[in-house]
Write a protein that holds these residues in place. Sequence first.
Motif, PDB file in Angstrom:
ATOM      1  N   ILE A   1       0.849  -1.188   0.000  1.00 44.60           N
ATOM      2  CA  ILE A   1       0.000   0.000   0.000  1.00 44.60           C
ATOM      3  C   ILE A   1       0.891   1.246   0.000  1.00 44.60           C
ATOM      4  O   ILE A   1       2.070   1.175   0.339  1.00 44.60           O
ATOM      5  N   PRO A   2       0.356   2.407  -0.367  1.00 46.83           N
ATOM      6  CA  PRO A   2       1.172   3.624  -0.295  1.00 46.83           C
ATOM      7  C   PRO A   2       1.559   3.932   1.154  1.00 46.83           C
ATOM      8  O   PRO A   2       0.723   3.839   2.054  1.00 46.83           O
ATOM      9  N   GLY A   3       2.828   4.275   1.353  1.00 49.30           N
ATOM     10  CA  GLY A   3       3.271   4.589   2.709  1.00 49.30           C
ATOM     11  C   GLY A   3       4.562   5.384   2.737  1.00 49.30           C
ATOM     12  O   GLY A   3       5.352   5.323   1.794  1.00 49.30           O
ATOM     13  N   PRO A   4       4.796   6.156   3.799  1.00 51.16           N
ATOM     14  CA  PRO A   4       6.000   6.984   3.910  1.00 51.16           C
ATOM     15  C   PRO A   4       7.270   6.148   4.097  1.00 51.16           C
ATOM     16  O   PRO A   4       7.219   4.986   4.519  1.00 51.16           O
TER      17      PRO A   4
ATOM     18  N   ALA B   1      10.866   3.926  -6.228  1.00 54.32           N
ATOM     19  CA  ALA B   1       9.633   4.607  -5.841  1.00 54.32           C
ATOM     20  C   ALA B   1       8.972   5.171  -7.095  1.00 54.32           C
ATOM     21  O   ALA B   1       9.461   6.147  -7.673  1.00 54.32           O
ATOM     22  N   HIS B   2       7.890   4.540  -7.516  1.00 53.05           N
ATOM     23  CA  HIS B   2       7.207   4.969  -8.735  1.00 53.05           C
ATOM     24  C   HIS B   2       6.182   6.037  -8.372  1.00 53.05           C
ATOM     25  O   HIS B   2       5.115   5.752  -7.827  1.00 53.05           O
ATOM     26  N   VAL B   3       6.537   7.285  -8.651  1.00 56.33           N
ATOM     27  CA  VAL B   3       5.670   8.426  -8.282  1.00 56.33           C
ATOM     28  C   VAL B   3       5.531   9.356  -9.491  1.00 56.33           C
ATOM     29  O   VAL B   3       5.924  10.526  -9.442  1.00 56.33           O
ATOM     30  N   PRO B   4       4.947   8.859 -10.587  1.00 60.01           N
ATOM     31  CA  PRO B   4       4.894   9.665 -11.817  1.00 60.01           C
ATOM     32  C   PRO B   4       4.048  10.919 -11.706  1.00 60.01           C
ATOM     33  O   PRO B   4       4.124  11.800 -12.568  1.00 60.01           O
ATOM     34  N   TRP B   5       3.245  11.012 -10.631  1.00 63.91           N
ATOM     35  CA  TRP B   5       2.409  12.211 -10.472  1.00 63.91           C
ATOM     36  C   TRP B   5       3.206  13.412  -9.956  1.00 63.91           C
ATOM     37  O   TRP B   5       2.728  14.531  -9.981  1.00 63.91           O
TER      38      TRP B   5
ATOM     39  N   VAL C   1       8.761  -3.098   7.506  1.00 65.26           N
ATOM     40  CA  VAL C   1       8.922  -2.174   8.628  1.00 65.26           C
ATOM     41  C   VAL C   1       8.195  -0.856   8.375  1.00 65.26           C
ATOM     42  O   VAL C   1       7.701  -0.214   9.313  1.00 65.26           O
ATOM     43  N   ARG C   2       8.080  -0.433   7.112  1.00 61.77           N
ATOM     44  CA  ARG C   2       7.319   0.791   6.826  1.00 61.77           C
ATOM     45  C   ARG C   2       5.857   0.615   7.246  1.00 61.77           C
ATOM     46  O   ARG C   2       5.248   1.524   7.814  1.00 61.77           O
ATOM     47  N   ASN C   3       5.299  -0.555   6.963  1.00 59.59           N
ATOM     48  CA  ASN C   3       3.911  -0.824   7.357  1.00 59.59           C
ATOM     49  C   ASN C   3       3.761  -0.823   8.871  1.00 59.59           C
ATOM     50  O   ASN C   3       2.757  -0.343   9.413  1.00 59.59           O
ATOM     51  N   ILE C   4       4.766  -1.362   9.574  1.00 54.46           N
ATOM     52  CA  ILE C   4       4.718  -1.399  11.038  1.00 54.46           C
ATOM     53  C   ILE C   4       4.782   0.013  11.598  1.00 54.46           C
ATOM     54  O   ILE C   4       4.024   0.370  12.513  1.00 54.46           O
TER      55      ILE C   4
ATOM     56  N   HIS D   1      -3.505   8.188  10.616  1.00 56.52           N
ATOM     57  CA  HIS D   1      -4.765   7.604  11.088  1.00 56.52           C
ATOM     58  C   HIS D   1      -5.879   8.650  11.123  1.00 56.52           C
ATOM     59  O   HIS D   1      -7.027   8.374  10.769  1.00 56.52           O
ATOM     60  N   ARG D   2      -5.517   9.843  11.567  1.00 55.49           N
ATOM     61  CA  ARG D   2      -6.544  10.866  11.785  1.00 55.49           C
ATOM     62  C   ARG D   2      -7.028  11.497  10.488  1.00 55.49           C
ATOM     63  O   ARG D   2      -8.159  11.980  10.410  1.00 55.49           O
ATOM     64  N   LYS D   3      -6.157  11.509   9.487  1.00 53.08           N
ATOM     65  CA  LYS D   3      -6.548  12.120   8.227  1.00 53.08           C
ATOM     66  C   LYS D   3      -5.920  11.357   7.069  1.00 53.08           C
ATOM     67  O   LYS D   3      -4.806  11.655   6.640  1.00 53.08           O
ATOM     68  N   ALA D   4      -6.646  10.364   6.574  1.00 55.35           N
ATOM     69  CA  ALA D   4      -6.158   9.607   5.421  1.00 55.35           C
ATOM     70  C   ALA D   4      -6.097  10.537   4.216  1.00 55.35           C
ATOM     71  O   ALA D   4      -6.986  11.363   4.017  1.00 55.35           O
ATOM     72  N   PRO D   5      -5.039  10.445   3.407  1.00 55.28           N
ATOM     73  CA  PRO D   5      -4.913  11.365   2.268  1.00 55.28           C
ATOM     74  C   PRO D   5      -6.000  11.141   1.222  1.00 55.28           C
ATOM     75  O   PRO D   5      -6.402  10.005   0.963  1.00 55.28           O
ATOM     76  N   ASN D   6      -6.472  12.231   0.640  1.00 59.63           N
ATOM     77  CA  ASN D   6      -7.471  12.142  -0.443  1.00 59.63           C
ATOM     78  C   ASN D   6      -6.834  11.885  -1.794  1.00 59.63           C
ATOM     79  O   ASN D   6      -7.493  11.442  -2.725  1.00 59.63           O
ATOM     80  N   THR D   7      -5.537  12.202  -1.903  1.00 56.86           N
ATOM     81  CA  THR D   7      -4.811  11.976  -3.160  1.00 56.86           C
ATOM     82  C   THR D   7      -3.575  11.132  -2.872  1.00 56.86           C
ATOM     83  O   THR D   7      -3.181  10.951  -1.711  1.00 56.86           O
ATOM     84  N   ARG D   8      -2.961  10.629  -3.916  1.00 51.32           N
ATOM     85  CA  ARG D   8      -1.773   9.785  -3.775  1.00 51.32           C
ATOM     86  C   ARG D   8      -0.587  10.643  -3.320  1.00 51.32           C
ATOM     87  O   ARG D   8      -0.185  11.572  -4.003  1.00 51.32           O
ATOM     88  N   LEU D   9      -0.032  10.321  -2.144  1.00 49.41           N
ATOM     89  CA  LEU D   9       1.098  11.088  -1.614  1.00 49.41           C
ATOM     90  C   LEU D   9       2.393  10.293  -1.602  1.00 49.41           C
ATOM     91  O   LEU D   9       3.480  10.856  -1.743  1.00 49.41           O
ATOM     92  N   PHE D  10       2.296   8.976  -1.389  1.00 49.58           N
ATOM     93  CA  PHE D  10       3.480   8.171  -1.116  1.00 49.58           C
ATOM     94  C   PHE D  10       3.637   7.055  -2.150  1.00 49.58           C
ATOM     95  O   PHE D  10       2.679   6.627  -2.776  1.00 49.58           O
TER      96      PHE D  10
END
Length: 453
Positions: free
Chosen positions: A10-13, A242-246, A428-431, A440-449
Amino acid sequence: MTNLVQKYNIPGPRYTSYPTVPYWNLQTFSGKQWKSTLVDSFKASNDTEGISLYIHLPFCESLCTFCGCHKRITKRHEVENPYITNLLKEWKLYCDLFAAKPRVKELHLGGGTPTFFSPENLTRLINGIFKTATRAEDYEFSFEGHPNNTTKEHLQVLYEVGFRRVSYGVQDYNKKVQLAIHRLQPFENVKNVTQWAREIGYTSVGHDIIFGLPFQTLEDVSQTILKTKELMPDRLAFYSYAHVPWLKGNGQRGYKDSDLPTPTDKRRQYEMGKELLKEVGYSEIGMDHFSLKTDSLYKAMESGSLHRNFMGYTASKTQVMVGLGVSSISDSWNSFAQNVKSLEEYAHLIENNIIPIYRGHILTEEDKIIRRHILNLMCQFKTSWKDGSERFKELDEVKAKLYELEMDGLLLIDSNGIEVTKKGRPFVRNICMAFDLCLHRKAPNTRLFSMTI
């Protein structure tokens, strides 16, 4: 493992900071507060830890399409002198804030392509920095070198001003992959610059390898690592592409998503590459990094002093990190600040004696607690809340998210903390995301990661 890849891809930092940049609170940030926290942290730590210094050199002669870094493509080398002049003016603006000479413990030249700059100009930059600073006793200076344009003279003059570590971007040795990412780079060039660095006296030579690139196969990754074995760099970064073409200006729209390995194939590339590196003699360090046992990164992991910041993994921690140049990020431990990204705006602000930041974040007490947990996980693969000061209001909710990860065999949890299992290290990124209260408090509305796998 295939099912886990499908579940957790999934997308993640990448967690070079917490909060991550998209979650910085710009409303509560001000340049005045940033300077205040910086001055306080400098007073508290300059005599003991020293400070870190990151200098962004953004110019490249051509665009590598795998790269997500901030850069300016040009073949006009007359840009070098005015940019270095502005870097030194920016450094003076920071030194004017400090009550004492900065003791620089870590210094890193990143890019862009630092070796775009002439040896003479790089020498002018470093000597200019140390007109108003001193070197800490155990300092470590490093730079990123492009194997196609790093010369013996680059290596020699940087060695003479204190550099002992260099990392080279290798990525992959397959020509089809190199064409796709616009980075034609023969093995012979990498071999030459690696050997030159060792002959001159560099104590740590690193190579960066990327998996998950367009058209890349398991065989390509294997062959790249086997060629790397011939040179045995002291440390390796084995990164996931990291595929981030946007994102603007990174050139990743030059190939299709279907040209990339599937998430499952990408994970196989990582697992196979990791096992090969271990067979060759490398130890895994944190996330995506490997080193020989003689390297400072391995020693830092063993001693518990391994640290992670906007420069990636480092062998020691400083509270203060000053970032110079366009897009650079600074860290006072209590706040973050990022420089403007436009070269023209950067030059205008510097000419008007203004520190060229345009956004930042003041850390709350909760932020600092979560940051410590994420740093522990990224550097030591474990964290504890046994000490009451490491607990936070949503701990029970975080534990609930961790239980599912435990059921999948990715970590062990007890009443006092967690430890990531060997099986869980690739995740570990998922963890860390389980601790990310901002996410958790504000899931992104657009693709960030980028994707975590």
